[in-house]
Design an enzyme around this catalytic site. Structure first.
Site, PDB file in Angstrom:
ATOM      1  N   SER C  64       3.108  -1.373  -3.477  1.00 55.31           N
ATOM      2  CA  SER C  64       1.827  -2.701  -4.022  1.00 55.31           C
ATOM      3  C   SER C  64       3.437  -3.841  -2.665  1.00 55.31           C
ATOM      4  O   SER C  64       2.229  -4.360  -2.498  1.00 55.31           O
ATOM      5  CB  SER C  64       2.295  -3.819  -4.766  1.00 55.31           C
ATOM      6  OG  SER C  64       1.110  -2.891  -6.523  1.00 55.31           O
ATOM      7  N   LYS C  67       1.112  -4.392   0.471  1.00 57.70           N
ATOM      8  CA  LYS C  67      -0.254  -5.312   0.367  1.00 57.70           C
ATOM      9  C   LYS C  67      -0.001  -6.292   1.268  1.00 57.70           C
ATOM     10  O   LYS C  67      -0.677  -6.963   2.024  1.00 57.70           O
ATOM     11  CB  LYS C  67      -0.561  -5.668  -1.082  1.00 57.70           C
ATOM     12  CG  LYS C  67      -1.526  -4.760  -1.657  1.00 57.70           C
ATOM     13  CD  LYS C  67      -1.036  -4.914  -3.356  1.00 57.70           C
ATOM     14  CE  LYS C  67      -1.640  -3.746  -3.674  1.00 57.70           C
ATOM     15  NZ  LYS C  67      -1.222  -4.105  -5.780  1.00 57.70           N
ATOM     16  N   TYR C 190      -4.965   2.842   1.786  1.00 59.60           N
ATOM     17  CA  TYR C 190      -4.739   2.413   1.170  1.00 59.60           C
ATOM     18  C   TYR C 190      -3.118   2.230   0.366  1.00 59.60           C
ATOM     19  O   TYR C 190      -1.993   2.273   0.059  1.00 59.60           O
ATOM     20  CB  TYR C 190      -5.809   1.877  -0.385  1.00 59.60           C
ATOM     21  CG  TYR C 190      -4.813   1.068  -1.145  1.00 59.60           C
ATOM     22  CD1 TYR C 190      -4.308   0.019  -1.279  1.00 59.60           C
ATOM     23  CD2 TYR C 190      -4.875   1.687  -3.093  1.00 59.60           C
ATOM     24  CE1 TYR C 190      -3.492  -0.818  -2.239  1.00 59.60           C
ATOM     25  CE2 TYR C 190      -4.235   1.417  -3.556  1.00 59.60           C
ATOM     26  CZ  TYR C 190      -3.769  -0.031  -3.561  1.00 59.60           C
ATOM     27  OH  TYR C 190      -3.505  -0.608  -4.824  1.00 59.60           O
ATOM     28  N   TYR C 242       2.071  -9.666  -9.823  1.00 61.98           N
ATOM     29  CA  TYR C 242       1.287  -9.281 -11.035  1.00 61.98           C
ATOM     30  C   TYR C 242       0.326 -10.226 -11.830  1.00 61.98           C
ATOM     31  O   TYR C 242       0.517 -11.643 -11.337  1.00 61.98           O
ATOM     32  CB  TYR C 242       1.410  -8.070 -12.011  1.00 61.98           C
ATOM     33  CG  TYR C 242       1.863  -6.688 -11.334  1.00 61.98           C
ATOM     34  CD1 TYR C 242       0.837  -6.323  -9.998  1.00 61.98           C
ATOM     35  CD2 TYR C 242       3.080  -6.476 -11.137  1.00 61.98           C
ATOM     36  CE1 TYR C 242       1.024  -5.008  -8.833  1.00 61.98           C
ATOM     37  CE2 TYR C 242       2.964  -5.084 -10.019  1.00 61.98           C
ATOM     38  CZ  TYR C 242       2.961  -4.580  -9.066  1.00 61.98           C
ATOM     39  OH  TYR C 242       2.974  -3.570  -8.204  1.00 61.98           O
ATOM     40  N   VAL C 260       5.370  -1.360  -8.068  1.00 58.68           N
ATOM     41  CA  VAL C 260       5.664  -0.185  -9.226  1.00 58.68           C
ATOM     42  C   VAL C 260       7.279   0.983  -8.550  1.00 58.68           C
ATOM     43  O   VAL C 260       7.279   1.714  -9.684  1.00 58.68           O
ATOM     44  CB  VAL C 260       4.537   0.669  -9.652  1.00 58.68           C
ATOM     45  CG1 VAL C 260       3.769  -0.723 -10.401  1.00 58.68           C
ATOM     46  CG2 VAL C 260       3.780   1.251  -8.744  1.00 58.68           C
TER      47      VAL C 260
END
Lengths: 306, 306, 306, 306
Positions: C64, C67, C190, C242, C260
C-alpha cells in the site's frame, strides 16, 4: 388431524432431549434462575377445548409475548394512521435491541415486536391511558379468563436495574421526536408488561381472539375486528420471532410470538391457539425445544398456514 | 366466495386510477419503455380454471419472479443442508441490492429472493447443470404449459450492460468463498432468467404447484414435495416482496413474489394461484396497482392465510 | 538530536524482541512466505545523507505504500477539482477493504489510501496514461534513484488470483458511476503497483520530496508543489495507516504510510524521510516492530510534528 | 513570517464575505440567536504576545472545544491505561453524535472528541472529583488567566432540555459497562462544560500549554507533560474537527478543535496558539469563515506542521 393429549404428550417426550442444547436467558438473575427442565404445551381450540401436556399449567415470565397484548390495546386507542406513523410493519433483519437501524431510519422502529417498537407502543399507551399498567393486567386477566394473573414485581424491578439498553433506545427515539412521555415511567410499564406471569394454558386462551377473527373464544367478546386480527397475524408471521421469523415460518408455518422467558404463542387462524414453554433459547433468542415442539405439532396435525 | 371474471374486472377498474402514482423501473431502457397503462390479473384455481381480466394474456418481463423458479430448480439438485449453508432464510431489512449486510454477514445472503441470494442460487445451478439457461426456460415452459416462452434477449443484454452492482455482489461473495464459478457467465444466466417474458396467465399456471402441495395443477406432476411447497411459501411470505414483505402480508395476506417488471405472483395454498401486472412500482419496488388489486381480491374472496 | 547509525542500530536491537508477537500477511502465498525476522530502518536526510541499520538494503513488497506514488502521479494529471470529486480526504473509521461506507457514501471512497480510493486513483491513471504500469515503475526508479526497481510478477499474479474483494469494490464504484475503465486491467495495474519491490533505503529516497517541499533531495527536481507536499503529508497523517492512523499519530507523531508487506514510510517535513521494515503486522495491519521503531526514533531524535 | 495585527485584520476582511454561506447551530434557541456577523481571531505566541482582530474579545459558547479541557483534566486523574481502555484514539468516520459505531464497537467511543467520548470523559471526572463542575471552571479560569469566566446557565439549561440524543449515547455505553455514574448528573456537567463562555483571546491563552510543551505560557505552570502535549496534539490533528479532520489538516495543517458555537482553536506546536470565531458552520459542523481564516493565516505565516 385434531390435536390430542396423546399427540402433545408424545411431542413433549420427543423434544425433551433438546434440553441442554440451548441457553436460558441470563441478563437478569430472576430469569437466569428458572428451572431449564420445564417443558409445557397447551392448545386451545376455537371450540373452547383445552388440550395440554407437560408443565402447561405453570406460570412463567411471558416477556416479549406481552408486546402483542400492548399492541392490541393500542389498536383500540389509536387510528391505524396514528399508530403506523410511529412504528413500521417490516422485519428488521437485525438483533431485537439494536439501535443501528433505528438511527438510520430516523427513530421509527421497524415493527412493534422489536424492543424499540414495543417501547413506542408503551409510550402511546401512556399518553392515552390514565393507569396503563393497571389496564394491561386487567386486559390480560379478561383475555385469559384467569383473574389471578399478576406482575412479577421481582422480575420487573430486576429489568429496571438492567434497563440501560432500552433507555438508550427510548432516548434515541425521543431525540427524533418519536417519544412523548418521560422515559423511565414508560420503561417501567414496559418492563411490567414483560413481567406478567402466565402459563401455557393462560397464553393459549389469551390469544384465542387471533385464531377466532378477533373474537375471544370464551365469552365471545370481539376484541379487535376480523381485519385487524388478520393484520396482526400477518405482523406476527413476518416479525414475531426476532431475527428468526423466516426460519420459524419455514419450520412451523404459523404466525407466532416468542419471549425470552422461553414461551412461544402460535396461531392457526380459524382453528386454534397454541402455547409452548421451554426456557432454553436458540441463538436468535427463541425457545429451542419450544420451536421444535411447534414444528412437530404443525406437521402432525397438518396445520401450517402455507 | 369464489373469484369470478366479474370480480376481477371490477378490481381492474377500481385500481386503474392508481396508474400515474408509481414509477416504472427505469434502470435499463428496455424496461423503462414499457406502457405504464398495462394492467392485468389472472387467477388459476387448483381445479384448473383460469379466470382473468385486463391485459392478462400479454407477456412482460418477469424479473425477480424468476428467483422462485431458480430456487425450485436448485431444490431438486441440492440437499437442504447444502442449499441453506450458502443462503439464509431471513428477511433482510435492507434494500434488495445492498452489500452492507452481505459484508457484515460474511458473504452469506439473507435469503434467496434478494439479489445476492438469487445470484448464489444461479451459481449453484451453474455448478450442477450443463446448460442451466436452457434448463430454466424448459422448466418455465413445462410449468406454464406454454411452449413458446422465450428469453427477451434485448432485456438480458441490457441488464448485462448495467450489471456492475450485481457483479460487486458476486465478487464480494466470492471473496468470502461463497461463489464457485466465473462471475460473468453466472450473471448472464441470472439476467436471462430475469428476462423471461410471461403473461399473468402464464405466471399463475407456472406457480400452481405452490398452491397445490408441490404438484402442478395441469398434468399433475409433482415438482417439489408438499413440505418443500410449504417451506417455499413460508419464504415467500417473509422475504418475497423486497423490503415490503411486512406491508404486503398486512394488506394482502398471501405469500407472494414481485418483480420490477410490475408483476406479482400470490399463492393461496390449497386453493389458487394469482398473478397481477401493472408496471408502475411503489417505493419498495413492488407493483403499486398490483398490490392494491391483490388486497382487494384477498378481501373480496376472503382468502388471506391469516 | 541528529539520527546516527548508532541510534538506529540500538533501536533495531530494542524492537527485535517484538518479533513473534505480530502476524505476517498471509492472504497470498507470496507474502506469507517472507522471513518474519527481517528488520530494517533507513533515514534519508534533506541534506542527502543515508543512515541505516538492519536489513535496510533488502527489497520487499511495498504494497500500500505504492498508493502514495500513484496519488502523486495523479496530482500531475488532474486538477484538484477533478481529483477530489472522485475521492475524499477523510479518515474512514473502517477496515481498509470495507464496502459498507462505500455503499452508504454513493461510491465515493473516503480517501486515496484505503483500497477503494487507491483503485479510483488507478482508474484515473488508466484514463490519462497510455502505459500506466510502465509509467509508475519509471517514476519509482526516478524518485528512488534506483534503476533496477522491478515489479514482482509472482506477487502481482498472486494478488490477481485473490482479487475478488477488490473487484467487488471496483464494480460497486462503477455502479455509482465512479469508475471509467474495465475493471480487470485497472486491478492488474493496481496490483502491480503494490508489487513493486523496494528496500528501506529505496523508500526513504523515493519519498524525500514529501520532506523537502515537493522537491527530490537528490537531483533536486520539483515533483509536486510545496503546497501539494503539505497537503499530501496532511492526508498521510490523518489517513495513512488504515484504521490505526490515530494511534500512529499519538505514538510516532509523523505523517506516514504503511503496507501489509511490513514497510512504513514516515515523513519529518523539512528534515528527513524514514523507512522501516518488519513483516509482522499488528491488528490494524501495520508493522508491529516497525511502528515501535518509529516511536523510539521519534522520541530519541525529538522529531514529532506535534 | 510572524503574525501581525495587520495580517489578522486583513484576513478578517477577506473572510467576512463568507458570512451568509454557512448555518448557525440552531438545535437550541440560545445558540440560534447568536449574531452571525461576529468574526474574531486571536493569536497568542509562546513569547506571551497577544495579537488579534475583529471580535476577539467577545465571549461566546465554546461548546465542543471544552472537550479538550475535560480530557486534559482527566489526564491528571487517570493513568493512560485506565483512560484509553474506555475511549479510543481513532477518527470515527461518522457524525459526531452517531450511535451506530458505538454499538458495533461495544460501547467504546472512537475518540474523546466525539460526543460519546467526551461523555465518557465526563463520567470519569465525575467518578474521581468531588465537584467536577466547579473544578472545570476553575481550571478554565487558571488556564485563561481570566477569573471572570462563567458557565452560561441559560445555554446549559437549554442543552439539558435537548439532551435526548446524548442521553441515548450515555445509556448505550452504560449498557456495555462503560459508564459508572447516573446519566443525568454527568450530562449536566457535560453540558455545563460546553456552556463556558470564552473569547478568542481567552481560548488562545487557555490552550497555550499545547503549543508550549505542556506548560502554560503565562505563569509557566506545567499542565501536562511534554509527551502528553504531543499526544493531545496528535489526537486533535486526527480527530479534532468532527468528520472534517482530514479536510482541515489538508487546508490548515494544524491540530485543532472546533465547537458548534463557531469557535476553533488551532495549535502551532512550539510557536503559538490561535483562536477564531465565526458562528456560521459548514456541513461538517465547523466554522466556515473560521476555517478559511485559519487556512489563510497558515499560508501567510507559513506555519503548517506538514
Amino acid at each position: 388431524m385434531k390435536p390430542t393429549a396423546k399427540i402433545l404428550a408424545d411431542i413433549v417426550d420427543e423434544v425433551r432431549p433438546l434440553i441442554g442444547q440451548g441457553k436460558v436467558a441470563n441478563y437478569i438473575p430472576a430469569l437466569a434462575s428458572v428451572d431449564n427442565h420445564k417443558l409445557g404445551i397447551a392448545v386451545y381450540t376455537n371450540q373452547g377445548e383445552v388440550i395440554c401436556a407437560g408443565d402447561a399449567d405453570e406460570p412463567f415470565s411471558i416477556q416479549s409475548i406481552s408486546k402483542v397484548l400492548s399492541l392490541t390495546l393500542a389498536l383500540g386507542l389509536y387510528t391505524p394512521q396514528e399508530l403506523w406513523l410511529r412504528v413500521g410493519k417490516e422485519p428488521s433483519g437485525q438483533a431485537f435491541n439494536s439501535l443501528i437501524q433505528l438511527e438510520m431510519e430516523q427513530g421509527i422502529p421497524r415493527n412493534p415486536f422489536i424492543n424499540a417498537g414495543a417501547i413506542v407502543v408503551a409510550d402511546m399507551l401512556q399518553s392515552r391511558l390514565s393507569a396503563p399498567r393497571q389496564r394491561l393486567i386487567e386486559f390480560a386477566r379478561k383475555l385469559s379468563g384467569n383473574p389471578s394473573l399478576v406482575y412479577d414485581k421481582v422480575v420487573a424491578a430486576s429489568e429496571m436495574l438492567h434497563s440501560d439498553r432500552n433507555a438508550a433506545i427510548a432516548y434515541l427515539m425521543r431525540s427524533f421526536g418519536n417519544f412523548e412521555n418521560d422515559v423511565l415511567p414508560v420503561l417501567n410499564n414496559y418492563f411490567h408488561a414483560c413481567a406478567v406471569r402466565m402459563s401455557c394454558v393462560d397464553l393459549a386462551k389469551t390469544f384465542s381472539y387471533l385464531a377466532n377473527k378477533g373474537r375471544m373464544v370464551h365469552g365471545g367478546k370481539q376484541i379487535i375486528t376480523e381485519t385487524q386480527s388478520k393484520q396482526l397475524n400477518a405482523l406476527l408471521a413476518t416479525c414475531g420471532l426476532y431475527d428468526g421469523a423466516g426460519e420459524f415460518a419455514y419450520r412451523v408455518g404459523m404466525p407466532g410470538k416468542s419471549g425470552v422467558g422461553g414461551g412461544i404463542v402460535a396461531i392457526v387462524p380459524g382453528d386454534m391457539t397454541i402455547a409452548v414453554w421451554s426456557p432454553e433459547l436458540d441463538s436468535s433468542g427463541n425457545s429451542l425445544a419450544g420451536t421444535q415442539a411447534l414444528e412437530l405439532l404443525s406437521k402432525r396435525i397438518g396445520r401450517s398456514i402455507f
